[in-house]
Enzyme design. Structure first.
Site, PDB file in Angstrom:
ATOM      1  N   ALA A   1       0.823  -1.208   0.000  1.00 35.38           N
ATOM      2  CA  ALA A   1       0.000   0.000   0.000  1.00 35.38           C
ATOM      3  C   ALA A   1       0.863   1.266   0.000  1.00 35.38           C
ATOM      4  O   ALA A   1       2.094   1.205   0.029  1.00 35.38           O
ATOM      5  CB  ALA A   1      -0.932  -0.030   1.204  1.00 35.38           C
ATOM      6  N   HIS A   2       0.192   2.395  -0.017  1.00 33.12           N
ATOM      7  CA  HIS A   2       0.887   3.686  -0.125  1.00 33.12           C
ATOM      8  C   HIS A   2       1.801   3.946   1.074  1.00 33.12           C
ATOM      9  O   HIS A   2       1.475   3.618   2.199  1.00 33.12           O
ATOM     10  CB  HIS A   2      -0.101   4.834  -0.278  1.00 33.12           C
ATOM     11  CG  HIS A   2      -1.177   4.903   0.749  1.00 33.12           C
ATOM     12  ND1 HIS A   2      -1.246   5.888   1.684  1.00 33.12           N
ATOM     13  CD2 HIS A   2      -2.242   4.103   0.960  1.00 33.12           C
ATOM     14  CE1 HIS A   2      -2.315   5.712   2.428  1.00 33.12           C
ATOM     15  NE2 HIS A   2      -2.934   4.636   2.023  1.00 33.12           N
ATOM     16  N   ASN A   3       2.966   4.511   0.769  1.00 35.07           N
ATOM     17  CA  ASN A   3       3.948   4.911   1.772  1.00 35.07           C
ATOM     18  C   ASN A   3       4.568   3.745   2.549  1.00 35.07           C
ATOM     19  O   ASN A   3       5.221   3.961   3.576  1.00 35.07           O
ATOM     20  CB  ASN A   3       3.343   5.931   2.762  1.00 35.07           C
ATOM     21  CG  ASN A   3       3.049   7.261   2.094  1.00 35.07           C
ATOM     22  OD1 ASN A   3       1.975   7.442   1.521  1.00 35.07           O
ATOM     23  ND2 ASN A   3       4.001   8.158   2.130  1.00 35.07           N
TER      24      ASN A   3
ATOM     25  N   SER B   1       1.810   2.869   5.040  1.00 34.62           N
ATOM     26  CA  SER B   1       2.789   3.517   5.917  1.00 34.62           C
ATOM     27  C   SER B   1       3.552   2.555   6.817  1.00 34.62           C
ATOM     28  O   SER B   1       4.244   3.000   7.728  1.00 34.62           O
ATOM     29  CB  SER B   1       2.122   4.597   6.786  1.00 34.62           C
ATOM     30  OG  SER B   1       1.551   5.585   5.962  1.00 34.62           O
TER      31      SER B   1
END
Lengths: 343, 343, 343
Positions: A240-242, A260
């Protein structure tokens, strides 16, 4: 695929015993080999196959003694396993040695493409893209605006890289992988709907990373989703993002890492594991398949299992006890009866 | 990306303090910002970064007081967070503002394509397709016969939509998503083989739906698989034939919903969850990651966890007790010994 | 879709009661049908719908008696369900009856393409590929060097088949499926990095296999990953290198099978299940959704559930007891108090 014993022997610096003109057209395990097969024998445990195999050529150790005459041509080397592996690598290099730029393609006039590349038909290379030397971009790949791809990368058919992402040197990306799709970020509104949060970051993939088929890696909301040097990702993984994945970490198929989260170096994640968001996983952690990690792991080099995950040994003890649960319940009932009687 | 303080200030109706000609080329968190970065400060907790950041431009609240002089150009607005988010949206609109029809493409003569669209190279648009105004169809998309796509949709590279499916207005579909593949229906035969059941339905996706990368949504056996207005789907999700997902429901990555199941409105499904077939999930249910739901949930607005799932609080209690299972077994053994001795 | 009662009746050898010129343009369940719909009634339980439906044409059994006059045109047949299914199959055959070779495409001069095929635009067919008669290859498919595809196969848009793989007759492969990507094999090095093990085998898919959207099947390290005759695979499944799936086995979505595992014939694997590597699963095993199988299953025709999996009945008993765990703990505490008091 077609090689003579002489050609193979030259590639691996071997010594031929038998007919150097014998030809093979496939590679097999010594026990499955048919006429026209190349096989190897490294482990003395399998020596008996030497005398029954139908292989045409066998790579064996210099010090391998023969108890009976053998029909196959032998190629003797110092270490048969290493030479055989090396041979397969060389063979794959020859076999996958594609060059040139096939038509039709779409290469934007502002894109820069290096030397000695393969660009398959129907490849799309957007504005300001930089592709360095020695890359192989198979058909149907999509490389969005401003993407940079380092030297010696292979993108198999139908890889998708969204705008602004960066790929290091020596990476291999398999078909259907998607790099840089939007992170899953939505702000809940008072009326129950969701407002999309713009995902303006990118994905940065360092050198020597391999990414499996149909794996997805989302771009960062801001900043970068980062895959460090030497990471190996299997198929159908979701990052997922980050997220940040530390160097030389290996992740098996169908595992997901939420937003994250920072996974350390030299971690091993089994298949179908799930890692919650906003946590960190210590270096050298080993996470069993189907585990669920919902809090940070701070101690390095430990083994974890279960969902929610516990230290491996504890989880194994719990699972064993769990298989006796109905029996335990009966024992409790027995005790209660006994005490009732006593009481 | 390159903007002056003046340009940014105009976009968000701000007031400049400092050099209006300063230029930024990236966006960063205030603590990571380098020269040439745009950052923002909304939370007073991070005020100390104001005095150490290397950002060239900072968006801050009108009422933010300064304790020291600052090198960066400031843009003052009423609400720094809202203005910053708005700015990113506007930036993304500019950045992703593609137009025109690239060559080569395949647009069937019977297809209707609206105004102000982007059609990327290698896009395939089949017979009788209708694509309304303001759509962006990235390269390598496949839009099968009779598909209808509403206004203002974005299909990223390599989206596949099978024949007869319908997409609403304002939808975003990410790379590799497959809409309308056959439902998994086979009639077992007496000889142990399976006979394929024709899947003649379609998929209907309502307005403002977002669909993640490599997610798959099967067509109905008969009738429609339906994704209601405002649904947000993450990557690698599987929605089977004849599923219905209620409006404003959000589903995290790698979750699967089996055939004919009806998920309510405003439901939240965590990642890697599995929902059995032919059941229904009440509105506003919240399902934890990796849960397994094998029966209908009738009460609205409840939280569920585990596989098979139980109410969240019960599941948490059970998990805590489970971690003590080996100890519980010892305590039972102790009791047995004690009673044996007593007996 | 537009057919008259006369046309439909001819296709299924029926007898018309009513207007043979009535036209339908869609197929519906009898309870949902509108004017212009075709529906059927097979189950007497639903007879009441006969008198309220708006369907224009209804297929019913020869022996169905009518209690009231009906507006719809009836088509009488021996078995309404069988005739209806047959009709849908014929309809799908007509609807999906694509022919011819669309431009642009890339067909290597050394490739052999059979008669009566459909080759969609942007299809890539590499050197030495053989595609036999009656195949439908939808747009954006990638067929690598030396691949062989048997007669009557359908590859939907964007299927990827790597070099040297073999597909049997009558197979259906859905969009985004990847066949022949590298197995996930890496030799750990002393410095913590991994060295890629060349994956020189292939994938062999036998006849009548169906493969779902975005499913991935890795090539063997050496030899073949084998999918036997009649196997049905759902979407987003991962089959690792050197796996063998026995004939007529059915695997639901998002399940993964690890390397070198051999799954027997007529096995049913539920969704999101995970099978460890280097084990074997006996014929006719039935594995529940979300199960984790970490050791070989030797007894045929048994049902398994849980992770790690246990025989289904045991697992169900354990799950029931588990839901009472906190209560069991209290009962143990009560016993301890009681004994303490007694002691």
């Amino acid at each position: 695929m077609q090689f003579t014993a002489q050609q193979i022997s030259t590639l691996i610096n071997g010594t031929i015993e038998g007919d150097p003109e014998v030809t093979i057209f496939q590679v097999s395990r010594i026990e499955d080999a048919e006429q026209g097969s190349l096989a190897f024998l490294a482990n003395p445990k399998y020596e008996h196959h030497l005398y029954s195999t139908k292989a045409s050529i066998i790579i064996i150790n210099n010090d391998q003694e023969l108890l009976k005459p053998i029909g196959a041509t032998l190629i003797r080397v110092k270490n048969a396993y290493t030479s055989f592996s090396l041979l397969l690598e060389k063979y794959n290099l020859i076999r996958l040695d594609k060059h040139g730029i096939e038509e039709p393609n779409f290469i934007h006039p502002t894109a820069q493409v290096g030397k000695n590349v393969y660009i398959g038909a129907f490849t799309y290379i957007g504005p300001n893209v930089v592709i360095e030397d020695d890359c192989k971009i198979y058909p149907h790949s999509y490389i969005g605006d401003n993407v940079r791809i380092g030297t010696g990368c292979t993108l198999y058919a139908g890889v998708r890289i969204y705008f602004d992402c960066i790929i290091g040197n020596g990476c291999i990306i398999h078909s259907g992988a998607v790099i840089g799709s939007d992170g899953f970020g939505f702000a809940p509104q008072e009326d129950g709907t969701y407002h999309k949060v713009s995902q303006i970051g990118n994905v940065v993939i360092e050198d020597q990373v391999e990414i499996g088929a149909n794996t997805t890696i989302d771009r960062a909301t801001m900043g970068s989703t980062i895959i460090r040097k030497g990471v190996k990702l299997d198929n159908l993984i979701q990052l997922a993002h980050n997220v940040e994945i530390g160097s030389n970490t290996v992740i098996a198929a169908q595992t997901g890492v939420s937003g994250s989260t920072k996974v350390g170096n030299n971690v091993v994640l089994g298949g179908q594991a799930g890692i919650a968001g906003h946590i960190s996983i210590a270096n050298k952690s080993q996470i069993q398949a189907q585990s669920g990690i919902n809090r940070s792991i701070e101690e390095e080099d430990k083994k974890w299992a279960g969902s929610p995950a516990l230290p491996y040994a504890s989880q194994m003890r719990i699972q064993v006890t769990m298989s006796r649960l109905p029996e335990l319940e009966k024992r409790i009932l027995e005790l209660e009866k006994l005490l009732n009687k006593q009481g």
